[in-house]
Design a protein around this motif. Structure first.
Motif, PDB file in Angstrom:
ATOM      1  N   ASN A   1      27.194   8.846  32.969  1.00  0.00           N
ATOM      2  CA  ASN A   1      28.019   7.744  33.461  1.00  0.00           C
ATOM      3  C   ASN A   1      27.247   6.433  33.343  1.00  0.00           C
ATOM      4  O   ASN A   1      26.028   6.410  33.494  1.00  0.00           O
ATOM      5  CB  ASN A   1      28.378   8.016  34.941  1.00  0.00           C
ATOM      6  N   ASN A   2      27.976   5.385  33.085  1.00  0.00           N
ATOM      7  CA  ASN A   2      27.559   3.987  33.161  1.00  0.00           C
ATOM      8  C   ASN A   2      27.586   3.301  31.808  1.00  0.00           C
ATOM      9  O   ASN A   2      26.685   3.432  30.992  1.00  0.00           O
ATOM     10  CB  ASN A   2      26.180   3.789  33.791  1.00  0.00           C
ATOM     11  N   GLY A   3      28.659   2.554  31.604  1.00  0.00           N
ATOM     12  CA  GLY A   3      28.755   1.697  30.442  1.00  0.00           C
ATOM     13  C   GLY A   3      28.932   2.401  29.125  1.00  0.00           C
ATOM     14  O   GLY A   3      28.590   1.850  28.066  1.00  0.00           O
ATOM     15  N   TYR A   4      29.463   3.610  29.130  1.00  0.00           N
ATOM     16  CA  TYR A   4      29.658   4.340  27.880  1.00  0.00           C
ATOM     17  C   TYR A   4      30.889   3.809  27.136  1.00  0.00           C
ATOM     18  O   TYR A   4      31.983   3.723  27.693  1.00  0.00           O
ATOM     19  CB  TYR A   4      29.825   5.836  28.137  1.00  0.00           C
ATOM     20  N   SER A   5      30.697   3.466  25.870  1.00  0.00           N
ATOM     21  CA  SER A   5      31.822   3.201  24.985  1.00  0.00           C
ATOM     22  C   SER A   5      32.316   4.535  24.441  1.00  0.00           C
ATOM     23  O   SER A   5      31.658   5.573  24.605  1.00  0.00           O
ATOM     24  CB  SER A   5      31.383   2.307  23.833  1.00  0.00           C
ATOM     25  N   ALA A   6      33.459   4.503  23.742  1.00  0.00           N
ATOM     26  CA  ALA A   6      33.974   5.730  23.142  1.00  0.00           C
ATOM     27  C   ALA A   6      32.982   6.290  22.127  1.00  0.00           C
ATOM     28  O   ALA A   6      32.752   7.503  22.074  1.00  0.00           O
ATOM     29  CB  ALA A   6      35.316   5.448  22.480  1.00  0.00           C
ATOM     30  N   GLU A   7      32.357   5.397  21.371  1.00  0.00           N
ATOM     31  CA  GLU A   7      31.401   5.843  20.352  1.00  0.00           C
ATOM     32  C   GLU A   7      30.164   6.454  20.991  1.00  0.00           C
ATOM     33  O   GLU A   7      29.663   7.499  20.538  1.00  0.00           O
ATOM     34  CB  GLU A   7      31.023   4.665  19.451  1.00  0.00           C
ATOM     35  N   MET A   8      29.657   5.815  22.054  1.00  0.00           N
ATOM     36  CA  MET A   8      28.499   6.367  22.760  1.00  0.00           C
ATOM     37  C   MET A   8      28.833   7.722  23.371  1.00  0.00           C
ATOM     38  O   MET A   8      28.020   8.650  23.349  1.00  0.00           O
ATOM     39  CB  MET A   8      28.036   5.395  23.845  1.00  0.00           C
ATOM     40  N   ALA A   9      30.033   7.826  23.907  1.00  0.00           N
ATOM     41  CA  ALA A   9      30.458   9.085  24.520  1.00  0.00           C
ATOM     42  C   ALA A   9      30.543  10.186  23.474  1.00  0.00           C
ATOM     43  O   ALA A   9      30.108  11.319  23.705  1.00  0.00           O
ATOM     44  CB  ALA A   9      31.800   8.903  25.221  1.00  0.00           C
ATOM     45  N   GLU A  10      31.099   9.851  22.325  1.00  0.00           N
ATOM     46  CA  GLU A  10      31.205  10.824  21.243  1.00  0.00           C
ATOM     47  C   GLU A  10      29.822  11.317  20.820  1.00  0.00           C
ATOM     48  O   GLU A  10      29.609  12.517  20.607  1.00  0.00           O
ATOM     49  CB  GLU A  10      31.917  10.178  20.051  1.00  0.00           C
ATOM     50  N   THR A  11      28.875  10.413  20.722  1.00  0.00           N
ATOM     51  CA  THR A  11      27.510  10.790  20.345  1.00  0.00           C
ATOM     52  C   THR A  11      26.877  11.681  21.401  1.00  0.00           C
ATOM     53  O   THR A  11      26.220  12.686  21.081  1.00  0.00           O
ATOM     54  CB  THR A  11      26.652   9.541  20.118  1.00  0.00           C
ATOM     55  N   ALA A  12      27.070  11.317  22.671  1.00  0.00           N
ATOM     56  CA  ALA A  12      26.486  12.097  23.764  1.00  0.00           C
ATOM     57  C   ALA A  12      27.022  13.530  23.767  1.00  0.00           C
ATOM     58  O   ALA A  12      26.267  14.495  23.954  1.00  0.00           O
ATOM     59  CB  ALA A  12      26.756  11.426  25.108  1.00  0.00           C
ATOM     60  N   ILE A  13      28.329  13.682  23.544  1.00  0.00           N
ATOM     61  CA  ILE A  13      28.934  15.018  23.522  1.00  0.00           C
ATOM     62  C   ILE A  13      28.535  15.769  22.251  1.00  0.00           C
ATOM     63  O   ILE A  13      28.124  16.937  22.294  1.00  0.00           O
ATOM     64  CB  ILE A  13      30.471  14.922  23.621  1.00  0.00           C
ATOM     65  N   GLY A  14      28.659  15.077  21.142  1.00  0.00           N
ATOM     66  CA  GLY A  14      28.393  15.727  19.862  1.00  0.00           C
ATOM     67  C   GLY A  14      26.966  16.200  19.701  1.00  0.00           C
ATOM     68  O   GLY A  14      26.703  17.225  19.058  1.00  0.00           O
ATOM     69  N   SER A  15      26.018  15.483  20.307  1.00  0.00           N
ATOM     70  CA  SER A  15      24.600  15.842  20.201  1.00  0.00           C
ATOM     71  C   SER A  15      24.183  16.914  21.193  1.00  0.00           C
ATOM     72  O   SER A  15      23.076  17.453  21.105  1.00  0.00           O
ATOM     73  CB  SER A  15      23.738  14.596  20.436  1.00  0.00           C
ATOM     74  N   GLY A  16      25.052  17.199  22.162  1.00  0.00           N
ATOM     75  CA  GLY A  16      24.699  18.139  23.211  1.00  0.00           C
ATOM     76  C   GLY A  16      23.945  17.525  24.368  1.00  0.00           C
ATOM     77  O   GLY A  16      23.557  18.222  25.310  1.00  0.00           O
ATOM     78  N   TYR A  17      23.737  16.212  24.319  1.00  0.00           N
ATOM     79  CA  TYR A  17      23.043  15.537  25.421  1.00  0.00           C
ATOM     80  C   TYR A  17      23.849  15.645  26.715  1.00  0.00           C
ATOM     81  O   TYR A  17      23.286  15.788  27.804  1.00  0.00           O
ATOM     82  CB  TYR A  17      22.800  14.073  25.069  1.00  0.00           C
ATOM     83  N   ALA A  18      25.171  15.570  26.591  1.00  0.00           N
ATOM     84  CA  ALA A  18      26.039  15.664  27.766  1.00  0.00           C
ATOM     85  C   ALA A  18      27.203  16.592  27.468  1.00  0.00           C
ATOM     86  O   ALA A  18      27.572  16.807  26.312  1.00  0.00           O
ATOM     87  CB  ALA A  18      26.560  14.285  28.161  1.00  0.00           C
ATOM     88  N   ASP A  19      27.774  17.144  28.520  1.00  0.00           N
ATOM     89  CA  ASP A  19      28.977  17.969  28.391  1.00  0.00           C
ATOM     90  C   ASP A  19      30.235  17.152  28.628  1.00  0.00           C
ATOM     91  O   ASP A  19      31.290  17.448  28.057  1.00  0.00           O
ATOM     92  CB  ASP A  19      28.934  19.126  29.391  1.00  0.00           C
ATOM     93  N   LEU A  20      30.123  16.159  29.498  1.00  0.00           N
ATOM     94  CA  LEU A  20      31.259  15.334  29.891  1.00  0.00           C
ATOM     95  C   LEU A  20      30.772  13.904  30.070  1.00  0.00           C
ATOM     96  O   LEU A  20      29.598  13.675  30.396  1.00  0.00           O
ATOM     97  CB  LEU A  20      31.872  15.841  31.204  1.00  0.00           C
ATOM     98  N   VAL A  21      31.679  12.938  29.896  1.00  0.00           N
ATOM     99  CA  VAL A  21      31.339  11.529  30.090  1.00  0.00           C
ATOM    100  C   VAL A  21      32.330  10.933  31.079  1.00  0.00           C
ATOM    101  O   VAL A  21      33.552  11.081  30.921  1.00  0.00           O
ATOM    102  CB  VAL A  21      31.376  10.743  28.766  1.00  0.00           C
ATOM    103  N   ALA A  22      31.805  10.273  32.113  1.00  0.00           N
ATOM    104  CA  ALA A  22      32.649   9.658  33.135  1.00  0.00           C
ATOM    105  C   ALA A  22      32.862   8.177  32.825  1.00  0.00           C
ATOM    106  O   ALA A  22      31.918   7.458  32.494  1.00  0.00           O
ATOM    107  CB  ALA A  22      32.014   9.819  34.513  1.00  0.00           C
ATOM    108  N   PHE A  23      34.106   7.767  32.940  1.00  0.00           N
ATOM    109  CA  PHE A  23      34.488   6.366  32.767  1.00  0.00           C
ATOM    110  C   PHE A  23      35.031   5.861  34.100  1.00  0.00           C
ATOM    111  O   PHE A  23      35.831   6.532  34.746  1.00  0.00           O
ATOM    112  CB  PHE A  23      35.567   6.225  31.691  1.00  0.00           C
ATOM    113  N   GLY A  24      34.613   4.673  34.503  1.00  0.00           N
ATOM    114  CA  GLY A  24      35.037   4.119  35.775  1.00  0.00           C
ATOM    115  C   GLY A  24      36.036   2.989  35.621  1.00  0.00           C
ATOM    116  O   GLY A  24      37.251   3.191  35.644  1.00  0.00           O
TER     117      GLY A  24
END
Length: 361
Positions: free
Chosen positions: A293-316
């Motif tokens: 969480n915190n300031g993730y764009s769609a592209e950053m979120a895609e990278t985080a999920i695709g790389s396995g760094y994160a399972d889910l991304v929270a948007f506020g």
């Protein structure tokens, strides 16, 4: 951005996408801090999120720090939240409740009998709270007595049971942003010399006792927790957060919690605040689902999920003005801008009146 729209198994829940609606305080609870029909519509509008984490909700009257925030400690509050969860589930969503005790981030006007807020130590936070429609300095707290601490743990346990009775799919323990559990963790706010102060193990004791109690009450696969290792929110300060949070995450992993929801950097602000903190070291210590969480764009979120760094991304904040955020991200459509003047308090304006992409078109 296909990775964002793949399913994820979160304990007993199958999430249809990897997008989480983060908990957002909106100060729209009714009399008695009871959730309203307007709140039910607000959350129902956002039911396409893979998971909604409903706003921070106090587990006891002493846990309140801002006006018009909902509770989960009275029958009326449980009934109010049941209307919310019924609406979300009817629209195909899944929803957790964030359990909250603000500790010293409060004001005497919000406390039972005008008493001082409670804290690990009698140190006033350099922060503000929302009272009377405006932000004011928080009040000076008093230190919790040792014999009072089991009551704090019990309040979280009861809050978790009440959340399940209200129809929530699980709970998220609020261990972040300078509130009570975070206050105990940090040496900037915890100067105790008993079992709950001093060493890392002692300062982490209350958070871990609460996590164990909640997981014992409703099951660890319905229990998540939110952490914010480096944020300065609400005067949260620690001289050495890396070993502190590595220990905390190792111990939370032993409890088999379903997820950790991690705020990177400064809450709602600079992602690079606290640069040098190794979030990966925490990730490697936890086997459950990992929400970032915190300031993730769609592209950053895609990278985080695709790389396995994160399972889910929270948007506020983007969920405030985009009830159909998942659809907009999937279609790569523009996002509507939010009206900051209506973030805290008020009615439908800036709350349930943001149009979907389809309505706007």
């Amino acid at each position: 951005m296909s990775a964002l729209f793949t399913p994820h198994q979160l304990g007993p829940l199958t999430l249809p996408n990897r997008i989480v609606m983060a908990p957002l305080t909106r100060n729209r609870a009714g009399a008695g801090n009871v959730p309203t029909e307007l709140m039910a519509e607000y959350y129902g509008q956002r039911a396409e999120a893979g998971l909604i984490v409903a706003e921070a909700t106090q587990v006891c009257p002493e846990g309140q720090g801002y006006e018009a925030t909902p509770g989960i400690h009275s029958d009326a509050q449980i009934a109010g939240w049941k209307r919310v969860t019924d609406t979300v589930h009817a629209r195909g969503g899944r929803i957790f409740l964030q359990l909250w005790h603000v500790g010293r981030v409060s004001h005497v006007s919000l406390q039972p009998n005008g008493q001082k807020p409670v804290a690990p130590s009698a140190i006033r936070a350099d922060t503000k709270t929302f009272v009377g429609g405006e932000f004011v300095d928080v009040s000076e707290p008093r230190a919790l007595e040792l014999q009072e601490i089991p009551g704090i743990v019990a309040a979280y346990r009861t809050g978790a049971a009440n959340a399940i009775a209200a129809g929530f799919d699980g709970v998220e323990i609020h261990g972040a942003n300078g509130y009570l559990l975070d206050q105990f963790l940090r040496d900037g706010s915890n100067r105790r010399d008993d079992l709950y102060g001093g060493s890392i193990e002692n300062r982490a004791r209350l958070m871990l006792q609460v996590a164990q109690a909640v997981a014992g009450e409703i099951g660890p696969r319905r229990t998540g927790i939110r952490l914010s290792p480096v944020t300065p929110a609400n005067d949260a300060r620690d001289s050495n957060p890396q070993p502190l949070f590595e220990y905390v995450v190792e111990q939370l992993d032993r409890l088999d919690l379903v997820y950790i929801h991690l705020i990177e950097g400064q809450t709602g602000g600079d992602r690079n605040f606290g640069a040098g903190f190794d979030y990966g070291a925490l990730r490697r210590r936890f086997r459950g689902s990992w929400i970032v969480n915190n300031g993730y764009s769609a592209e950053m979120a895609e990278t985080a999920i695709g790389s396995g760094y994160a399972d889910l991304v929270a948007f506020g904040r983007s969920f405030i003005s985009n009830p159909d955020l998942v659809t907009r991200l999937r279609r790569r459509a523009p996002l509507a801008k939010a009206n900051r003047a209506t973030f805290y308090g008020g009615g439908a304006e800036g709350y349930t009146d943001y149009p979907t992409l389809e309505a706007a078109e």
